[in-house]
Design an enzyme around this catalytic site. Structure first.
Site, mmCIF file in Angstrom:
data_model
loop_
_atom_site.group_PDB
_atom_site.id
_atom_site.type_symbol
_atom_site.label_atom_id
_atom_site.label_comp_id
_atom_site.label_asym_id
_atom_site.label_seq_id
_atom_site.Cartn_x
_atom_site.Cartn_y
_atom_site.Cartn_z
ATOM 1 N N ARG A 52 -8.183 -1.781 -1.963
ATOM 2 C CA ARG A 52 -7.851 -0.604 -1.209
ATOM 3 C C ARG A 52 -7.774 0.845 -1.829
ATOM 4 O O ARG A 52 -7.680 0.966 -2.928
ATOM 5 C CB ARG A 52 -6.130 -0.782 -0.608
ATOM 6 C CG ARG A 52 -6.126 -1.996 0.172
ATOM 7 C CD ARG A 52 -4.716 -2.373 1.001
ATOM 8 N NE ARG A 52 -4.549 -1.348 1.812
ATOM 9 C CZ ARG A 52 -3.445 -1.004 2.494
ATOM 10 N NH1 ARG A 52 -2.444 -1.943 2.291
ATOM 11 N NH2 ARG A 52 -3.213 -0.165 3.462
ATOM 12 N N SER A 59 -3.356 10.061 7.433
ATOM 13 C CA SER A 59 -2.619 9.088 6.550
ATOM 14 C C SER A 59 -1.218 9.696 6.048
ATOM 15 O O SER A 59 -1.055 10.336 5.320
ATOM 16 C CB SER A 59 -3.394 8.843 5.253
ATOM 17 O OG SER A 59 -2.555 8.011 4.387
ATOM 18 N N LYS A 114 -7.073 -1.503 5.685
ATOM 19 C CA LYS A 114 -5.582 -1.949 5.717
ATOM 20 C C LYS A 114 -5.400 -3.217 4.546
ATOM 21 O O LYS A 114 -6.501 -3.429 4.116
ATOM 22 C CB LYS A 114 -5.091 -2.034 7.013
ATOM 23 C CG LYS A 114 -4.990 -0.937 7.826
ATOM 24 C CD LYS A 114 -3.904 0.125 7.361
ATOM 25 C CE LYS A 114 -3.905 1.418 7.864
ATOM 26 N NZ LYS A 114 -3.053 2.272 7.305
ATOM 27 N N ARG A 125 -8.964 -5.218 9.489
ATOM 28 C CA ARG A 125 -8.297 -5.472 10.618
ATOM 29 C C ARG A 125 -9.265 -5.389 11.896
ATOM 30 O O ARG A 125 -8.849 -6.149 13.024
ATOM 31 C CB ARG A 125 -7.011 -4.685 11.078
ATOM 32 C CG ARG A 125 -5.790 -5.103 9.905
ATOM 33 C CD ARG A 125 -4.285 -4.562 10.374
ATOM 34 N NE ARG A 125 -3.627 -5.036 9.166
ATOM 35 C CZ ARG A 125 -2.409 -4.450 9.135
ATOM 36 N NH1 ARG A 125 -2.189 -3.103 9.451
ATOM 37 N NH2 ARG A 125 -1.590 -4.831 8.250
ATOM 38 N N ARG A 145 0.212 -8.680 9.103
ATOM 39 C CA ARG A 145 0.309 -8.460 10.643
ATOM 40 C C ARG A 145 -0.594 -9.374 11.427
ATOM 41 O O ARG A 145 -0.439 -9.664 12.597
ATOM 42 C CB ARG A 145 -0.005 -6.940 10.833
ATOM 43 C CG ARG A 145 0.841 -6.005 10.151
ATOM 44 C CD ARG A 145 1.367 -4.674 10.953
ATOM 45 N NE ARG A 145 2.064 -3.798 9.926
ATOM 46 C CZ ARG A 145 3.419 -3.689 9.942
ATOM 47 N NH1 ARG A 145 4.248 -4.242 10.580
ATOM 48 N NH2 ARG A 145 3.664 -2.692 9.041
ATOM 49 N N ASP A 195 -0.445 0.328 13.083
ATOM 50 C CA ASP A 195 -0.237 -0.854 12.675
ATOM 51 C C ASP A 195 0.092 -1.859 13.703
ATOM 52 O O ASP A 195 0.136 -3.006 13.697
ATOM 53 C CB ASP A 195 1.193 -0.996 11.833
ATOM 54 C CG ASP A 195 0.714 -0.323 10.304
ATOM 55 O OD1 ASP A 195 -0.317 -0.140 10.043
ATOM 56 O OD2 ASP A 195 1.861 0.260 9.957
ATOM 57 N N GLN A 229 0.582 8.252 4.222
ATOM 58 C CA GLN A 229 0.814 7.931 2.688
ATOM 59 C C GLN A 229 0.407 8.850 1.911
ATOM 60 O O GLN A 229 0.930 9.409 0.927
ATOM 61 C CB GLN A 229 0.069 6.507 2.476
ATOM 62 C CG GLN A 229 0.773 5.213 3.254
ATOM 63 C CD GLN A 229 -0.079 4.002 3.001
ATOM 64 O OE1 GLN A 229 -1.157 4.102 2.445
ATOM 65 N NE2 GLN A 229 0.536 2.921 3.328
ATOM 66 N N GLY A 264 0.711 -1.082 -0.196
ATOM 67 C CA GLY A 264 0.028 0.045 -0.055
ATOM 68 C C GLY A 264 0.812 1.221 -0.093
ATOM 69 O O GLY A 264 0.389 2.116 -0.637
#
Ligand code: S3P
Length: 434
Positions: free
Chosen positions: A122, A166, A348, A352, A394, A321, A168, A93
């Site tokens: 995503r 974010s 994610k 999650r 994860r 995370d 990102q 990602g």
């Protein structure tokens, strides 16, 4: 691949967790954008970061492994090659959301990005919106999913307040801003700042300032080139977190984790578990640092009892995370552990929130999913059973730690997913169990 993790009698010894995934992705991208060769030390050797090396190669960079280091020769900021087919980001990602920042100013060139089944679920509208406002072309499947195509243009400056916390998205806009007069990103809640630190190191013109409350404003201005010679990648605090949790949960454990990244925008999990009463001694970088360096520290972890805690929404981006691990720790803690303001967890590598709640309930935990988090009632431990990694690295790591700390052991279904960030996890656990 199914793999069983039996209850452990204690983990002891020292280990350097794998190198930082976030910093490795950025190191490769920055090296590809630089005009002079860049040496990257301790680049993470895992599936996600291999995708980034493959991507920069097809864009024209030369990557040479040398004595355990990488020498990367990029072609400069404005000279990316157009590959013959789509760029495959695999499961990554971060690569998918950062790379378009660079591609968005490759004049009149088009690049298509695609990835695996999880990446195709995503959203990318969060980067499409600011990049389009700056003048780049952006076409995505159903308007918001990969595969998508970015077409480079002469970009205009924008001021962009992040609608989701974010790193990102922030990084994507900052990279695109490198060819504008002055592009500003405002983050109401701080997120990891590795891109900013590298921009400072690369002598880009970048200014950061604190806003009222916790917010941060970051402005970048036109750059001719990025100047970097070497980048050293510390061990990943997010990967270390799985070993920390194992050390805290398994009786008779004592672990020394070496050279772990201590950037304050990544150590939210450490602050949360310290509040829960865990014994994990380390040096922290003080919150609010605008350093250009990536500090690292050793962490000394011992087994100990835990209390439940409440994770506030403004802590979420700094531990995003690691929140699945907070749920696991909550199963072993006294009282209730609550996480809210974490709806991002639903987009994610897997959902999650659903995966953690269903997965831990399957092992005997009392976990309730909320729309934006979860509530865990401590029950003194976990029984064990089967845990589905759902293709998410994860979660695979989480299932393994749950097994070591459980009464009957856990069989993780899909353990190979761990290869995305921590390929040697099961081996490290086996070595520390002896
Ligand atoms: C990352 C940022 C986080 C994190 C991801 C890596 C990065 O995502 O969950 O694993 O390297 O910038 P968001 O910034 O989208 O929350």
């Amino acid at each position: 691949m199914r793999r069983r993790f039996a209850p452990s009698e204690g983990l002891r010894g020292s280990v350097r967790p794998p190198s930082d995934k976030s910093i490795s992705h950025r190191a490769a991208l920055f090296a590809a954008m630089a005009s002079e060769p860049v040496v990257v030390r301790n680049y993470l050797d895992a599936a996600d970061t291999r995708s980034t090396l493959d991507a920069i190669r097809v864009l024209g960079a030369i990557v040479e492994p040398r004595d355990g280091e990488l020498m990367i020769r990029g072609g400069g900021l404005r000279n990316a090659n157009v590959p013959s087919g789509p760029i495959d980001v695999g499961n990554a990602g971060t690569l998918m959301r950062l790379l378009p920042g660079w591609l968005s100013f490759q004049l009149d060139k088009s690049f298509t990005l695609d990835g695996d089944e999880s990446i195709r679920r995503r959203p990318v509208d969060r980067i499409a919106e600011p990049l389009r406002r700056m003048g780049a072309g952006f076409e995505a499947r159903d308007g918001r999913f990969p595969p998508f195509t970015v077409t480079g243009a002469a970009l205009s400056s924008i001021e962009y307040e992040l609608p989701v916390a974010s790193a990102q998205v922030k990084s994507c806009v900052l990279l695109a801003g490198l060819t504008t007069d002055a592009t500003t990103v405002i983050e109401p809640i701080p997120t990891r700042d590795h891109t900013e630190r590298l921009l400072m190191r690369a002598r880009a013109r970048i200014e950061r300032s604190r806003l009222d409350g916790d917010g941060i404003s970051t402005t970048v201005c036109n750059a001719d080139e990025l100047e970097l010679d070497a980048i050293e990648v510390p061990a990943d605090p997010s990967s270390a977190a799985f070993l920390i949790a194992a050390g805290v949960l398994v009786p008779r454990s004592r672990l020394l984790l070496e050279g772990v990244g201590a950037n304050w925008t990544r150590t939210g999990f450490m602050r949360i578990i310290e509040r829960m009463g865990a014994i994990a001694l380390t040096e922290h970088e003080p919150p609010g640092s605008f350093s250009e360096h990536e500090p690292a520290a050793d962490i000394d972890v011992s087994h100990g009892p835990l209390d439940g805690t409440t994770v506030e929404p403004d802590e979420v981006p700094l531990a995003i995370d690691e929140l699945p691990l907070v749920a696991l720790l909550g199963c072993f803690a006294e009282g209730e552990t609550v996480v809210s303001g974490a709806a991002e967890l639903r987009v994610k590598e897997s959902d999650r929130i659903a995966a953690v709640a269903e997965g831990l309930r399957g092992l005997g935990g009392d976990v309730e999913a909320l729309q934006d988090g979860f509530v865990v009632r401590g029950t003194g431990g976990l029984r064990g059973g089967h845990f589905d990694a759902r293709g998410d690295h994860r979660l695979a790591l989480l299932g393994a730690v749950a097994g070591l700390a459980s009464r009957e052991g856990v069989e993780v279904v899909g353990m190979e997913a761990a290869d995305v960030s921590y390929p040697g996890f099961a081996d490290d656990l086996a070595r520390l169990s002896r």
